[in-house]
Motif scaffolding. Structure first.
Motif, mmCIF file in Angstrom:
data_model
loop_
_atom_site.group_PDB
_atom_site.id
_atom_site.type_symbol
_atom_site.label_atom_id
_atom_site.label_comp_id
_atom_site.label_asym_id
_atom_site.label_seq_id
_atom_site.Cartn_x
_atom_site.Cartn_y
_atom_site.Cartn_z
ATOM 1 N N LYS A 3 0.615 -1.350 -0.200
ATOM 2 C CA LYS A 3 -0.353 -0.257 0.220
ATOM 3 C C LYS A 3 1.200 1.515 0.217
ATOM 4 C CE LYS A 3 -3.717 1.764 1.950
ATOM 5 N NZ LYS A 3 -4.688 1.651 3.341
ATOM 6 N N GLN A 4 0.783 2.458 -0.827
ATOM 7 C CA GLN A 4 0.701 3.425 -1.150
ATOM 8 C C GLN A 4 1.129 4.863 0.376
ATOM 9 O OE1 GLN A 4 2.966 4.300 -3.686
ATOM 10 N NE2 GLN A 4 3.660 6.491 -3.122
ATOM 11 N N ARG A 5 2.333 4.768 1.030
ATOM 12 C CA ARG A 5 2.785 5.161 2.544
ATOM 13 C C ARG A 5 3.174 6.636 1.664
ATOM 14 N NH1 ARG A 5 5.773 0.798 2.638
ATOM 15 N NH2 ARG A 5 7.813 1.910 3.381
ATOM 16 N N ALA A 6 2.478 7.559 2.420
ATOM 17 C CA ALA A 6 2.659 9.477 1.812
ATOM 18 C C ALA A 6 4.601 9.474 2.120
ATOM 19 C CB ALA A 6 2.219 10.293 2.853
ATOM 20 N N ALA A 7 5.729 9.022 2.688
ATOM 21 C CA ALA A 7 6.896 8.519 2.383
ATOM 22 C C ALA A 7 7.502 7.980 1.792
ATOM 23 C CB ALA A 7 7.583 7.963 4.135
ATOM 24 N N ASP A 8 6.600 6.791 0.241
ATOM 25 C CA ASP A 8 6.870 6.060 -0.666
ATOM 26 C C ASP A 8 6.760 7.155 -1.514
ATOM 27 O OD1 ASP A 8 7.492 3.904 1.280
ATOM 28 O OD2 ASP A 8 6.136 3.202 0.326
ATOM 29 N N TYR A 9 7.760 7.422 -2.482
ATOM 30 C CA TYR A 9 7.783 7.866 -4.246
ATOM 31 C C TYR A 9 6.955 6.661 -4.781
ATOM 32 C CZ TYR A 9 9.248 10.273 -7.705
ATOM 33 O OH TYR A 9 9.447 11.727 -8.736
ATOM 34 N N PRO A 10 6.645 6.913 -5.581
ATOM 35 C CA PRO A 10 5.711 5.718 -6.347
ATOM 36 C C PRO A 10 6.710 5.644 -7.823
ATOM 37 C CG PRO A 10 3.946 6.982 -7.377
ATOM 38 C CD PRO A 10 5.046 7.524 -4.884
ATOM 39 N N CYS A 11 7.546 4.680 -8.343
ATOM 40 C CA CYS A 11 8.589 4.831 -8.936
ATOM 41 C C CYS A 11 8.220 3.632 -10.644
ATOM 42 C CB CYS A 11 9.456 4.080 -9.100
ATOM 43 S SG CYS A 11 10.512 5.272 -8.016
ATOM 44 N N VAL A 12 7.526 3.812 -11.847
ATOM 45 C CA VAL A 12 7.106 3.113 -12.817
ATOM 46 C C VAL A 12 9.050 2.533 -13.401
ATOM 47 C CG1 VAL A 12 6.452 3.097 -15.314
ATOM 48 C CG2 VAL A 12 5.083 4.091 -12.400
ATOM 49 N N LEU A 13 8.655 1.731 -13.747
ATOM 50 C CA LEU A 13 10.258 1.333 -14.400
ATOM 51 C C LEU A 13 10.412 0.654 -15.828
ATOM 52 C CD1 LEU A 13 11.727 -0.258 -10.973
ATOM 53 C CD2 LEU A 13 12.120 2.102 -12.211
ATOM 54 N N PRO A 14 11.164 0.830 -16.488
ATOM 55 C CA PRO A 14 10.756 -0.136 -17.935
ATOM 56 C C PRO A 14 10.959 -1.953 -17.647
ATOM 57 C CG PRO A 14 13.045 0.987 -17.630
ATOM 58 C CD PRO A 14 12.298 1.406 -16.200
ATOM 59 N N GLY A 15 10.556 -2.385 -17.871
ATOM 60 C CA GLY A 15 10.221 -3.558 -18.342
ATOM 61 C C GLY A 15 11.831 -4.714 -18.593
ATOM 62 N N ASP A 16 12.523 -3.442 -19.308
ATOM 63 C CA ASP A 16 13.744 -4.223 -19.882
ATOM 64 C C ASP A 16 14.292 -4.190 -18.573
ATOM 65 O OD1 ASP A 16 15.870 -4.947 -20.039
ATOM 66 O OD2 ASP A 16 16.140 -4.405 -22.323
ATOM 67 N N PRO A 17 15.493 -4.722 -17.482
ATOM 68 C CA PRO A 17 16.195 -4.613 -16.205
ATOM 69 C C PRO A 17 17.605 -4.027 -16.714
ATOM 70 C CG PRO A 17 15.770 -6.693 -16.161
ATOM 71 C CD PRO A 17 14.174 -6.836 -17.825
ATOM 72 N N THR A 62 19.948 0.138 -1.878
ATOM 73 C CA THR A 62 18.893 0.505 -2.877
ATOM 74 C C THR A 62 19.367 0.039 -4.400
ATOM 75 O OG1 THR A 62 18.481 2.713 -1.407
ATOM 76 C CG2 THR A 62 17.182 2.534 -3.698
ATOM 77 N N LEU A 63 19.988 0.017 -4.693
ATOM 78 C CA LEU A 63 20.929 -0.769 -5.514
ATOM 79 C C LEU A 63 20.262 -1.902 -5.701
ATOM 80 C CD1 LEU A 63 23.312 1.181 -7.329
ATOM 81 C CD2 LEU A 63 21.148 2.180 -7.938
ATOM 82 N N GLY A 64 20.664 -2.962 -4.959
ATOM 83 C CA GLY A 64 21.338 -4.107 -4.508
ATOM 84 C C GLY A 64 19.601 -4.709 -4.797
ATOM 85 N N GLN A 65 18.205 -3.432 -3.858
ATOM 86 C CA GLN A 65 17.173 -4.757 -3.922
ATOM 87 C C GLN A 65 16.071 -4.068 -5.247
ATOM 88 O OE1 GLN A 65 14.743 -1.471 -1.554
ATOM 89 N NE2 GLN A 65 13.349 -1.910 -2.163
ATOM 90 N N ILE A 66 16.735 -3.315 -5.799
ATOM 91 C CA ILE A 66 15.797 -2.850 -6.890
ATOM 92 C C ILE A 66 16.536 -4.005 -8.345
ATOM 93 C CG2 ILE A 66 15.217 -1.462 -9.128
ATOM 94 C CD1 ILE A 66 15.727 0.795 -6.919
ATOM 95 N N MET A 70 13.423 -6.882 -9.223
ATOM 96 C CA MET A 70 12.966 -7.156 -10.698
ATOM 97 C C MET A 70 12.855 -8.283 -11.671
ATOM 98 S SD MET A 70 13.018 -3.320 -12.351
ATOM 99 C CE MET A 70 13.195 -4.094 -14.353
ATOM 100 N N PRO A 71 12.231 -7.983 -12.221
ATOM 101 C CA PRO A 71 11.035 -9.715 -13.008
ATOM 102 C C PRO A 71 12.170 -9.614 -13.937
ATOM 103 C CG PRO A 71 9.249 -7.735 -12.646
ATOM 104 C CD PRO A 71 10.635 -6.760 -11.993
ATOM 105 N N PRO A 72 12.046 -10.585 -14.969
ATOM 106 C CA PRO A 72 12.870 -11.685 -15.786
ATOM 107 C C PRO A 72 12.118 -10.191 -16.868
ATOM 108 C CG PRO A 72 11.489 -13.601 -14.942
ATOM 109 C CD PRO A 72 11.067 -12.160 -14.366
ATOM 110 N N ALA A 73 13.211 -9.701 -17.660
ATOM 111 C CA ALA A 73 12.733 -8.691 -19.015
ATOM 112 C C ALA A 73 11.859 -9.052 -19.987
ATOM 113 C CB ALA A 73 14.333 -9.069 -20.012
ATOM 114 N N PHE A 79 6.420 -1.407 -14.969
ATOM 115 C CA PHE A 79 6.573 -2.311 -13.479
ATOM 116 C C PHE A 79 6.730 -1.212 -12.225
ATOM 117 C CE2 PHE A 79 9.469 -5.043 -16.189
ATOM 118 C CZ PHE A 79 7.899 -6.352 -15.931
ATOM 119 N N LEU A 80 5.735 -1.288 -11.513
ATOM 120 C CA LEU A 80 5.781 0.103 -10.432
ATOM 121 C C LEU A 80 6.147 -0.565 -9.521
ATOM 122 C CD1 LEU A 80 4.174 2.727 -9.796
ATOM 123 C CD2 LEU A 80 2.276 0.952 -8.914
#
Length: 183
Positions: A3-17, A62-66, A70-73, A79-80
């Motif tokens: 669930k979106q919280r005020a302290a989060d920033y929604p990021c839309v990411l490209p499908g090719d990781p 953060t980079l490691g987590q993302i 990331m799902p397969p390409a 992706f959100l």
């Protein structure tokens, strides 16, 4: 999806990781900076690497987590994720320090990054490459145009992929291409 919280920033990411998977080396550099800053702090020289170790470690994690989330390409897919604001801020702080190093305004950081990037990477990279790649990742994560909000809202609400969504998606894909990302 959480669930979106005020302290989060929604990021839309490209499908090719590729944009984030190829950044493993950035994560390694940030981990190295975190370790060096922690040692400098322990030796009463906390400003030697400009920032304390924690922002570097948060940025690396953060980079490691993302990368791991990331799902397969799936080229063309979107992706959100919710990115806590403090993680985005840590990445910005690290980028600011890398830019200072690029301008030879942070010598210890420059030496560490240059040594790592030229001696531990194949092909070797320059400080300019490190800054450019970090900027590219941050551009994806912090892109703040109306299209991002339209796409994020549609994805969050499992809304219909109508003409407005498709137009916003196309605008988002164009913005990524302009930043050098192949979505």
């Amino acid at each position: 999806m959480t669930k979106q919280r005020a302290a989060d920033y929604p990021c839309v990411l490209p499908g090719d990781p590729t944009w984030i998977h190829d950044a493993q080396y950035l994560q390694d550099i940030l981990n190295s900076l975190a370790a060096a800053a922690a040692i400098a702090h322990d030796h009463a020289d906390p400003e030697r690497y400009v920032l304390p170790h924690l922002p570097y470690q948060v940025a690396a994690d953060t980079l490691g987590q993302i990368r791991s989330d990331m799902p397969p390409a799936r080229p063309g897919a979107l992706f959100l994720i919710d990115l806590p604001t403090f993680q985005l801020e840590a990445l910005r702080q690290a980028l600011d320090v890398l830019r200072r190093a690029q301008d030879a305004d942070a010598d210890q950081v420059l030496d560490l990054v240059r040594d790592y990037a030229t001696h531990c990477l194949l092909p070797p990279r320059s400080i300019d490459d490190v800054v450019t790649d970090t900027q590219r990742i941050l551009a994806v994560l912090s892109l703040d145009i109306p299209a991002v909000r339209t796409v994020a809202t549609t994805l969050l609400l499992d809304g219909e992929h109508d003409t407005g969504f498709r137009s916003a998606r196309d605008e988002l894909l164009d913005a990524w291409r302009a930043a050098g990302i192949d979505p």
